[in-house]
Design a protein around this motif. Structure first.
Motif, PDB file in Angstrom:
ATOM      1  N   CYS A  53      61.913  66.075  43.188  1.00 56.88           N
ATOM      2  CA  CYS A  53      61.691  64.931  44.091  1.00 56.88           C
ATOM      3  C   CYS A  53      62.514  65.097  45.363  1.00 56.88           C
ATOM      4  CB  CYS A  53      62.028  63.618  43.384  1.00 56.88           C
ATOM      5  SG  CYS A  53      63.800  63.277  43.251  1.00 56.88           S
ATOM      6  N   GLY A  54      63.651  65.797  45.254  1.00 56.86           N
ATOM      7  CA  GLY A  54      64.484  66.046  46.430  1.00 56.86           C
ATOM      8  C   GLY A  54      65.444  64.928  46.769  1.00 56.86           C
ATOM      9  N   SER A  55      65.356  63.787  46.080  1.00 57.82           N
ATOM     10  CA  SER A  55      66.199  62.668  46.501  1.00 57.82           C
ATOM     11  C   SER A  55      66.993  62.010  45.374  1.00 57.82           C
ATOM     12  CB  SER A  55      65.339  61.609  47.200  1.00 57.82           C
ATOM     13  OG  SER A  55      64.294  61.210  46.335  1.00 57.82           O
ATOM     14  N   CYS A  56      66.760  62.405  44.121  1.00 56.89           N
ATOM     15  CA  CYS A  56      67.521  61.763  43.037  1.00 56.89           C
ATOM     16  C   CYS A  56      68.946  62.331  43.006  1.00 56.89           C
ATOM     17  CB  CYS A  56      66.808  61.954  41.693  1.00 56.89           C
ATOM     18  SG  CYS A  56      66.894  63.634  41.040  1.00 56.89           S
ATOM     19  N   CYS A  70      68.896  66.145  42.366  1.00 52.30           N
ATOM     20  CA  CYS A  70      68.308  66.956  43.443  1.00 52.30           C
ATOM     21  C   CYS A  70      69.248  67.063  44.641  1.00 52.30           C
ATOM     22  CB  CYS A  70      66.974  66.362  43.885  1.00 52.30           C
ATOM     23  SG  CYS A  70      65.629  66.730  42.746  1.00 52.30           S
ATOM     24  N   CYS A  88      66.094  66.943  37.684  1.00 57.04           N
ATOM     25  CA  CYS A  88      65.417  65.932  38.508  1.00 57.04           C
ATOM     26  C   CYS A  88      64.766  64.886  37.606  1.00 57.04           C
ATOM     27  CB  CYS A  88      64.361  66.597  39.386  1.00 57.04           C
ATOM     28  SG  CYS A  88      63.389  65.417  40.327  1.00 57.04           S
ATOM     29  N   ARG A  89      64.998  63.603  37.957  1.00 54.67           N
ATOM     30  CA  ARG A  89      64.511  62.530  37.094  1.00 54.67           C
ATOM     31  C   ARG A  89      62.991  62.477  37.049  1.00 54.67           C
ATOM     32  NH1 ARG A  89      69.017  59.363  35.751  1.00 54.67           N
ATOM     33  NH2 ARG A  89      67.637  58.563  34.137  1.00 54.67           N
TER      34      ARG A  89
HETATM   35 ZN   LIG Z   1      64.982  64.720  41.836  1.00 50.28          ZN
END
Ligand SMILES: [Zn+2]
Ligand SMILES: [Zn+2]
Length: 346
Positions: free
Chosen positions: A90-93, A96, A104-105
């Motif tokens: 996702c790049g944002s959890c 990440c 990653c969730r």
């Molecule tokens: Zn993530």
């Protein structure tokens, strides 16, 4: 396009004609030039590892040429050779943002949670497409994205340092890469523990000290060979409680056992005598990280990581060929890796 898909768990894969995926602004469409057939795919087909959504195109070891890029993708363009990092993040959890995308969730694995590379084309997020140098054949670019990447991650997690000794339990696809990557890190002595005579011979040919686990307790053999000291790092790549325990027992003081094999068995350790006393560590290994892949590509480029042509078998993108390869993989005893090369890639 042609795709070979898992339609029903426990049944052979089926060939299908499905639309070429449409890409979004951050995606890349790749014309698949090579897709490795992995032991995990055997588990997906058999239902040992659960697939949530069917039908699904399997295949997570992928290399090819960029066909089309989304408007936001700038690091590759149409015609470029690329290989694919199979974890989509996702790049944002919280994981990440720390570069730990394997946790990653909402992470997805290509070829398990979303369509993979047993097809003529695949859509992946741009970040998952890594430039593949001309020196590395597509077939090698594909297969090193899984087993070799996991082993590199294991060596990193075990904080393997130049000059350190290492014991590799299991000399299949992972072990074959582990021996070469340990060498690439300027290892000290490398011990390979196996029961298969052909694999022991091949490890010895590659400069390892072959430990035949059928002949005597491998822990005793490693202790004898190291004047009772043990090794700095042990990699367990088999997925068996017995060899996991051996990996811990053969450690020197401050040794690290990295466990990458999968098993549902439990392992027993006597905490004081076998762990605490020598400040040994047991480290779990899961997948690998995008940030580790450039080093892997570099090792392959410089010839430190090699796959001999006789260890690669090529098949056409067809259900019969792929099912037969999956059947053979179920009781594979050699290093031969099967790679799908779609005939349309000319
Ligand atoms: Zn993530
Ligand atoms: Zn794989």
């Amino acid at each position: 396009m042609r795709a070979v898909r898992l339609v029903q768990v426990g049944k052979p894969l089926e060939q299908a004609d499905i639309p070429i995926p449409e890409i979004g602004s951050s995606d890349v469409l790749i014309r698949v030039a090579a897709a490795g057939i992995c032991h995990s795919d055997v588990h997906y087909r058999a239902g040992i590892s659960k697939i949530d959504q069917l039908p699904l195109t399997l295949g997570h070891e992928i290399a090819g040429r960029v066909e089309e890029v989304g408007s936001d993708v700038t690091h590759v363009s149409a015609g470029d050779r690329v290989c694919v990092h199979y974890l989509v993040q996702c790049g944002s959890c919280e994981f990440c943002v720390r570069g730990l995308e394997q946790f990653c969730r909402s992470g997805q694995m290509i070829g398990k949670h979303r369509d993979g590379g047993y097809a003529e084309f695949i859509k992946v997020p741009g970040a998952n497409a890594l430039p593949l140098p001309d020196e590395i054949p597509f077939e090698v670019g594909a297969i090193m994205m899984c087993s070799s990447a996991t082993v590199l991650h294991a060596l990193k997690k075990a904080r393997f340092k130049p000059g350190e000794s290492i014991a590799i339990f299991g000399f299949g696809g992972l072990g074959f890469s582990a021996l070469q990557l340990a060498r690439a890190f300027d290892s000290g002595d490398v011990y390979v523990v196996e029961i298969n005579p052909a694999k022991l011979a091949s490890a010895a040919t590659m400069g390892a000290i072959a430990i035949d686990a059928r002949a005597a307790d491998p822990v005793e053999q490693i202790k004898d060979a190291t004047a009772g000291r043990g090794v700095d790092v042990a990699l367990e790549l088999i997925g068996c409680a017995k060899t996991m325990r051996q990996a811990v027992l053969c450690l020197a003081p401050l040794g690290r056992a990295a466990l990458a094999g999968l098993t549902a068995e439990s392992m027993s350790i006597f905490p004081y005598a076998e762990l605490i006393n020598k400040e040994a560590e047991i480290i779990g290994i899961s997948d690998h990280l995008a940030t580790e892949l450039p080093a892997l590509i570099e090792f392959a480029c410089s010839g430190k990581l090699r796959f001999l042509p006789e260890t690669l078998r090529v098949v056409e993108l067809g259900a019969a060929e792929i099912n037969a390869a999956l059947d053979a993989l179920q009781d594979s005893i050699d290093h031969v890796r099967t790679v799908i090369v779609p005939s349309s890639d000319k």
